[in-house]
Design an enzyme around this catalytic site. Structure first.
Site, PDB file in Angstrom:
ATOM      1  N   GLU A   1       8.728   2.245   6.638  1.00  0.00           N
ATOM      2  CA  GLU A   1       8.425   3.263   7.652  1.00  0.00           C
ATOM      3  C   GLU A   1       8.213   4.646   7.021  1.00  0.00           C
ATOM      4  O   GLU A   1       7.418   5.444   7.498  1.00  0.00           O
ATOM      5  CB  GLU A   1       9.570   3.353   8.675  1.00  0.00           C
ATOM      6  CG  GLU A   1       9.645   2.183   9.638  1.00  0.00           C
ATOM      7  CD  GLU A   1       8.538   2.213  10.686  1.00  0.00           C
ATOM      8  OE1 GLU A   1       7.853   3.239  10.816  1.00  0.00           O
ATOM      9  OE2 GLU A   1       8.354   1.199  11.358  1.00  0.00           O
TER      10      GLU A   1
ATOM     11  N   THR B   1       4.420   1.584  18.993  1.00  0.00           N
ATOM     12  CA  THR B   1       3.822   2.414  17.931  1.00  0.00           C
ATOM     13  C   THR B   1       2.568   1.728  17.382  1.00  0.00           C
ATOM     14  O   THR B   1       1.596   2.403  17.045  1.00  0.00           O
ATOM     15  CB  THR B   1       4.806   2.696  16.769  1.00  0.00           C
ATOM     16  OG1 THR B   1       5.481   1.493  16.427  1.00  0.00           O
ATOM     17  CG2 THR B   1       5.828   3.732  17.147  1.00  0.00           C
TER      18      THR B   1
ATOM     19  N   TRP C   1       0.861  -1.201   0.000  1.00  0.00           N
ATOM     20  CA  TRP C   1       0.000   0.000   0.000  1.00  0.00           C
ATOM     21  C   TRP C   1       0.892   1.244   0.000  1.00  0.00           C
ATOM     22  O   TRP C   1       2.012   1.198   0.502  1.00  0.00           O
ATOM     23  CB  TRP C   1      -0.964  -0.004   1.187  1.00  0.00           C
ATOM     24  CG  TRP C   1      -0.335   0.162   2.561  1.00  0.00           C
ATOM     25  CD1 TRP C   1       0.008  -0.842   3.414  1.00  0.00           C
ATOM     26  CD2 TRP C   1       0.012   1.384   3.223  1.00  0.00           C
ATOM     27  NE1 TRP C   1       0.560  -0.319   4.570  1.00  0.00           N
ATOM     28  CE2 TRP C   1       0.569   1.051   4.475  1.00  0.00           C
ATOM     29  CE3 TRP C   1      -0.074   2.744   2.883  1.00  0.00           C
ATOM     30  CZ2 TRP C   1       1.019   2.006   5.390  1.00  0.00           C
ATOM     31  CZ3 TRP C   1       0.376   3.702   3.792  1.00  0.00           C
ATOM     32  CH2 TRP C   1       0.915   3.313   5.037  1.00  0.00           C
TER      33      TRP C   1
ATOM     34  N   ASP D   1       1.550  -2.346   9.529  1.00  0.00           N
ATOM     35  CA  ASP D   1       2.991  -2.344   9.209  1.00  0.00           C
ATOM     36  C   ASP D   1       3.808  -2.530  10.481  1.00  0.00           C
ATOM     37  O   ASP D   1       4.739  -3.338  10.527  1.00  0.00           O
ATOM     38  CB  ASP D   1       3.419  -0.988   8.612  1.00  0.00           C
ATOM     39  CG  ASP D   1       3.101  -0.868   7.135  1.00  0.00           C
ATOM     40  OD1 ASP D   1       2.281  -1.651   6.624  1.00  0.00           O
ATOM     41  OD2 ASP D   1       3.692   0.038   6.493  1.00  0.00           O
TER      42      ASP D   1
ATOM     43  N   GLU E   1       7.160   9.771  13.461  1.00  0.00           N
ATOM     44  CA  GLU E   1       7.431   9.014  12.226  1.00  0.00           C
ATOM     45  C   GLU E   1       8.340   9.807  11.284  1.00  0.00           C
ATOM     46  O   GLU E   1       9.195   9.247  10.603  1.00  0.00           O
ATOM     47  CB  GLU E   1       6.122   8.689  11.491  1.00  0.00           C
ATOM     48  CG  GLU E   1       5.156   7.784  12.238  1.00  0.00           C
ATOM     49  CD  GLU E   1       5.533   6.301  12.171  1.00  0.00           C
ATOM     50  OE1 GLU E   1       6.536   5.963  11.521  1.00  0.00           O
ATOM     51  OE2 GLU E   1       4.819   5.497  12.792  1.00  0.00           O
TER      52      GLU E   1
ATOM     53  N   GLU F   1       8.342  -1.039  18.217  1.00  0.00           N
ATOM     54  CA  GLU F   1       7.388  -1.327  17.136  1.00  0.00           C
ATOM     55  C   GLU F   1       6.033  -1.685  17.737  1.00  0.00           C
ATOM     56  O   GLU F   1       4.983  -1.305  17.209  1.00  0.00           O
ATOM     57  CB  GLU F   1       7.891  -2.472  16.246  1.00  0.00           C
ATOM     58  CG  GLU F   1       9.134  -2.142  15.417  1.00  0.00           C
ATOM     59  CD  GLU F   1       8.880  -1.131  14.298  1.00  0.00           C
ATOM     60  OE1 GLU F   1       7.727  -0.929  13.898  1.00  0.00           O
ATOM     61  OE2 GLU F   1       9.857  -0.520  13.837  1.00  0.00           O
TER      62      GLU F   1
ATOM     63  N   HIS G   1       4.777   6.067   6.515  1.00  0.00           N
ATOM     64  CA  HIS G   1       3.916   6.446   7.646  1.00  0.00           C
ATOM     65  C   HIS G   1       3.872   7.958   7.852  1.00  0.00           C
ATOM     66  O   HIS G   1       2.790   8.550   7.930  1.00  0.00           O
ATOM     67  CB  HIS G   1       4.395   5.754   8.938  1.00  0.00           C
ATOM     68  CG  HIS G   1       4.401   4.262   8.829  1.00  0.00           C
ATOM     69  ND1 HIS G   1       4.980   3.442   9.771  1.00  0.00           N
ATOM     70  CD2 HIS G   1       3.919   3.428   7.866  1.00  0.00           C
ATOM     71  CE1 HIS G   1       4.845   2.181   9.393  1.00  0.00           C
ATOM     72  NE2 HIS G   1       4.211   2.145   8.244  1.00  0.00           N
TER      73      HIS G   1
ATOM     74  N   HIS H   1       6.613  -5.381  11.508  1.00  0.00           N
ATOM     75  CA  HIS H   1       7.979  -5.057  11.957  1.00  0.00           C
ATOM     76  C   HIS H   1       8.241  -5.638  13.352  1.00  0.00           C
ATOM     77  O   HIS H   1       9.308  -6.174  13.630  1.00  0.00           O
ATOM     78  CB  HIS H   1       8.197  -3.539  11.977  1.00  0.00           C
ATOM     79  CG  HIS H   1       7.971  -2.885  10.641  1.00  0.00           C
ATOM     80  ND1 HIS H   1       7.781  -1.540  10.487  1.00  0.00           N
ATOM     81  CD2 HIS H   1       7.900  -3.420   9.389  1.00  0.00           C
ATOM     82  CE1 HIS H   1       7.601  -1.263   9.190  1.00  0.00           C
ATOM     83  NE2 HIS H   1       7.667  -2.388   8.521  1.00  0.00           N
TER      84      HIS H   1
HETATM   85 FE   LIG Z   1       7.811   1.198  13.230  1.00  0.00          FE
HETATM   86 FE   LIG Z   2       6.098   3.756  11.712  1.00  0.00          FE
END
Ligand SMILES: [Fe+2]
Ligand SMILES: [Fe+2]
Length: 333
Positions: free
Chosen positions: A122, A178, A40, A207, A83, A175, A125, A211
């Site tokens: 990343e 977040t 995406w 995502d 981010e 990760e 984001h 991760h």
């Molecule tokens: Fe991340």
């Molecule tokens: Fe991120």
């Protein structure tokens, strides 16, 4: 402190184990990360400025976002700023010992491919959240840009030194943290009547979940090869506590307590709380089966005692921590 010229045997051993994981990490790039053509992209969620009805689309976007409370919007902006400081995280990762001994960005090694592909994922984001927030018309973009600029200027230090073990525990934790933040923001966006933002947050959280899965599997492999070293790294990092990536966002600026104020809001609205911190520790302690590890040396056994009680300690701390009555908003018009 190490004297210069002295060999750090622990670090040398950790570097050796890290190099043994190169194949596993390469597989994670191929199986857990997504090919750029199939992944995406931010534009999937954003209006196309070439569309003849673009003004109506933007108006609709702005109407949907009207109901998002200022506190939630501030949290989201803070997450976006976090981010956007991605160059610091990539730099941090590439400075770890054993990740890129050849000092070659085009190396076919698993770790080098991971570092680039993870960062590339990343990068979407901050890109998506930044564009979306800009279009809501509710955000003081200049103030946001100044904070991003300052945060990047200040950098980031999670206190792991160059130790790749501690760094992999750190990234496993972060990760997941977040992921939790984006999931919770998405729920609040849905409640506020902005399902598009809800989907955006959930997609980003997806995502982070991939991760997280990868970093945790790297650490699981380290626990298998070197349980004593792995548990010591986990303990060391937790004693220093997890430094949030955006902690230096206000340092040296007109509002040095900007990060503290932002965290107070995420705590208050339930996007990321002290309980989340405790639950992440609990999750990692369970996942790496800290309590049932056997055959550990003396220091590692002490680390084990410390770690098995840690989540409870933070849980009690979180129970006593009161959400702030009043919070200060930032970055909004
Ligand atoms: Fe991340
Ligand atoms: Fe991120």
């Amino acid at each position: 402190m190490m004297k210069s010229g002295e060999i750090n045997y622990e670090l040398e051993k950790n570097i050796e184990v890290i190099s043994q994981l190169d194949g596993l990490v390469g597989e994670a790039v191929d199986n857990i990360l997504v090919d750029p053509d199939k992944c995406w992209q931010p534009s999937d969620f954003l209006p196309d400025f070439g569309d003849p009805d673009i003004h109506d689309q933007v108006k609709l976007l702005q109407q949907r976002s009207e109901g998002i409370p200022d506190t939630v919007l501030t949290s989201l902006v803070g997450n976006m700023i976090t981010e956007e400081a991605l160059p610091s995280y990539q730099t941090y990762f590439n400075l770890l010992e054993g990740i890129n001994p050849e000092r070659n960005l085009l190396s076919p090694s698993g770790w080098v491919r991971w570092s680039k592909s993870w960062t590339a994922e990343e990068n979407r984001h901050g890109d998506l959240l930044n564009k979306y927030l800009y279009m809501t018309g509710r955000v003081d973009m200049k103030a946001v840009e100044q904070t991003i600029h300052r945060l990047l200027t200040n950098g980031f230090d999670p206190n792991t030194g160059g130790d790749p073990y501690q760094a992999i525990v750190y990234t496993s934790f972060q990760e997941r943290a977040t992921k939790v933040s984006h999931v919770n923001t998405g729920k609040l966006a849905d409640i506020a009547g902005d399902p598009v933002l809800g989907r955006i947050c959930k997609q980003i959280a997806g995502d982070e979940a991939r991760h997280e899965k990868a970093y945790k599997s790297f650490m699981s492999a380290i626990f298998e090869i070197d349980p004593n070293g792995a548990i010591l790294a986990f303990e060391k990092l937790m004693r220093k506590q997890i430094v949030m990536p955006a902690v230096l966002m206000g340092e040296g600026g007109s509002n040095p307590s900007l990060f503290t104020e932002f965290s107070a809001i995420t705590q208050k609205v339930g996007i990321y709380t002290g309980w989340d911190y405790a639950r992440i520790i609990e999750h990692l302690v369970d996942l790496w089966k800290i309590e049932s590890l056997t055959g550990l040396n003396d220091v590692a056994s002490k680390a084990q005692d410390y770690l098995v009680k840690l989540a409870d300690r933070y849980m009690r701390l979180a129970d006593r921590m009161k959400a702030p009555e009043e919070v200060k908003l930032a970055w909004l018009k």
